[in-house]
Design an enzyme around this catalytic site. Structure first.
Site: not given
Ligand code: ADP
Length: 550
Positions: A324, A434, A439, A179
């Site tokens: 994940e 916040k 929120w 990540t």
């Molecule tokens: P990183 O934290 O490295 O960006 P990821 O690529 O695994 O890791 O990102 C996952 C996160 O990206 C999710 O937990 C979410 O917050 C965000 N995310 C993924 N897809 C979407 C989506 N369609 N809309 C909004 N947020 C998204």
């Protein structure tokens, strides 16, 4: 369950080769556009596997890539895991310290490097003990002297096109991805053979991101970003044609590939599709007529963007996922009983993150530890589990304790779920604003602002405020020639009509570009660092005018 009965990747490649030997894999590369058939691909992949054996790679060893999307990279996708080794796709956009950390953590034996990224990895490797004992191979027909790297073509050249692929267990680690570590060190997520198998099978269901043998699939999402969302595997499972956009593709490159290769399905983060929209809006002619579906994920797809593609006959499938989760969690398909609904209702549903993929389960827990009702209003943190959801972080026991609870992965995403089961992301727990104890969803404000004509990108962050704790400030990128004062007026008036007064950003700031993360998402962390000082808000909102919120 070994012996050819386990859930592994091998049958997908075997089937593609046997059923679709002439179907093409096309790639834009630094050496021009290349074309191979699945039959050639299978031969080259066997050569790669033999070359890795010869090099001394053994079951469980880690083989890394530092590459854009192209056919050679795709060869490692089956060629490495099918031998029993583990493919570690490194994100080349990470800072040097992160690259050093993950190469060391993963204990990579060998790294396949693109010529355009050679300088980057040489910089990270220089004098870094983490790279001791790591060898490089150059992804092309020529070696790279600075890295002492032979050419890939030379590396695989003298090897047999036959390989005795072993029977692997479903638990065999097949992939590894980190990540991007927006806070703290990057965390590794291992993908086992059976996780990748089940993710591929779920993708192939009608409510996943299904593909057919007639499809032409172009993953723009990088192959270092969670296996390009599994698309290379799904496309192979379907026997579809692949199109890889190569190093740093710009909208003109993507447009050319779509037109000339007849792309039907593509995928990428919103910035990719915003970029293509802008390219077309700037007067460039791109024929999108073959394109049926664009999968947008990684960050929220603004409704206005979905509508723009709808108008051009391209269906946007909004998807949510995480590293994940290998990564697909939800996909925003229309349920059959909504197909007769009016367009507004439909597009509203489709712009949510969607319906949980078949095979997964989730629960949403509020601040009191209770499960929320599915009413589209109540929100809480999303927890998820299933066959392609990781159960632990690689070598990180302390992260395991924080991020998993009773077998569920805590996603760090705050969501609502409506009566129809559509999940909508309100915010990431760390981005939610916040204000006065309440929120505000930064994501919702961004989507609302991006719907205004003239706005190409918008990011909203909370900046510290003495009285209200935090207040929203919008940062926007606008098209050339836009009357800025008039635009701000329009946005502020519009938002005041649509939202409670205290949701309206205290300031709308113009910037040239929203900083992006290593995976191409808006980097709120960088925005906050660059602009998040109190003086901005204090200057923008005299204390007397601060919105009443009690
Ligand atoms: P990183 O934290 O490295 O960006 P990821 O690529 O695994 O890791 O990102 C996952 C996160 O990206 C999710 O937990 C979410 O917050 C965000 N995310 C993924 N897809 C979407 C989506 N369609 N809309 C909004 N947020 C998204």
């Amino acid at each position: 369950m070994p012996g050819g009965h386990a859930q592994t990747l091998r049958p997908f490649m075997w089937r593609a080769e046997r059923l679709y030997p002439d179907t093409e894999i096309v790639s834009r590369t630094h050496e021009g556009r290349t074309r191979h058939t699945y039959a050639e691909y299978a031969d080259r992949t066997a050569r790669l596997a033999n070359a890795l054996d010869d090099y001394g790679i053994e079951r469980g060893d880690r083989v890394a890539t530092f590459c854009w999307n192209h056919t050679r990279h795709f060869e490692t996708y089956f060629g490495v895991p099918n031998t029993g080794a583990q493919l570690h796709t490194i994100n080349p956009l990470l800072p040097d310290e992160h690259i050093q950390y993950i190469v060391d953590d993963a204990d990579d034996e060998i790294i396949f490097v693109d010529p355009s990224l050679a300088e980057k990895i040489a910089g990270a490797a220089e004098g870094a003990a983490e790279f001791d004992g790591v060898d490089f191979v150059a992804m092309g027909s020529e070696g790279i002297d600075a890295l002492d790297a032979p050419a890939y073509e030379e590396f695989i050249a003298d090897h047999s096109t036959e390989y005795d692929w072993p029977d692997l267990d479903g638990d065999q680690p097949a992939g590894l991805c980190y990540t991007s570590g927006t806070t703290g060190k990057p965390k590794g997520v291992e993908y086992t053979q059976s996780m990748l198998w089940s993710h591929t099978m779920a993708s192939q269901t009608p409510q996943g991101i299904p593909m057919e043998d007639s499809d032409v699939v172009m993953p723009v999402v990088p192959m270092f970003h969670v296996n390009a969302w599994g698309m290379p595997f799904t496309a192979a499972a379907a026997g579809a044609k692949h199109v890889y956009p190569g190093p740093s593709p710009d909208p003109a490159d993507l447009g050319a590939l779509i037109e000339e290769e007849g792309v039907t399905i593509s995928a990428g983060v919103p910035t990719v599709w915003l970029g293509l929209r802008e390219h077309v809006e700037a007067g460039n002619d791109v024929d999108l007529s073959t394109l049926d579906t664009v999968i947008i994920g990684g960050a929220a797809a603004p409704q206005a963007l979905i509508e723009w593609y709808d108008e051009r006959g391209v269906e946007v499938l909004h998807a949510w996922g995480m590293t994940e989760l290998s990564p697909i969690g939800t996909v925003s398909h229309l349920k059959s009983d909504l197909r007769e609904a009016d367009y507004e209702t439909q597009v509203n549903k489709r712009s949510k993150q969607g319906l949980v993929a078949p095979g997964l389960e989730f629960e949403v827990i509020d601040e009191d530890g209770e499960e929320i009702p599915w009413d589209g209003e109540a929100f809480g943190e999303l927890r998820i589990r299933g066959p392609w959801v990781t159960k632990e972080y690689f070598k990180r026991p302390e992260a395991n304790e924080e991020e998993f609870v009773d077998g569920w992965l805590k996603t760090g995403d705050v969501v609502t779920v409506d009566e129809d089961g559509y999940m909508q992301l309100v915010d990431r727990t760390k981005d939610v604003i916040k204000s006065g104890g309440e929120w505000i969803s930064s994501v919702e404000l961004e989507n609302a602002i991006m719907a205004y004509d003239g706005v190409s990108e918008a990011a909203v962050v909370g900046v510290p405020h003495e009285r209200w704790q935090e207040r929203p400030v919008a940062f926007i990128v606008v098209a050339e020639g836009v009357d800025r004062d008039e635009l701000v007026e329009r946005i502020e008036t519009g938002l005041r009509d649509e939202y409670p007064k205290w949701w309206v950003p205290d300031a709308v700031e113009f910037i040239d570009e929203v900083p992006k993360t290593a995976t191409g998402k808006f980097s709120k962390k960088d925005l906050r660092e660059q602009y998040g000082d109190q003086s901005l808000v204090d200057g923008a909102v005299p204390e007397d005018d601060a919105p009443e919120q009690e």
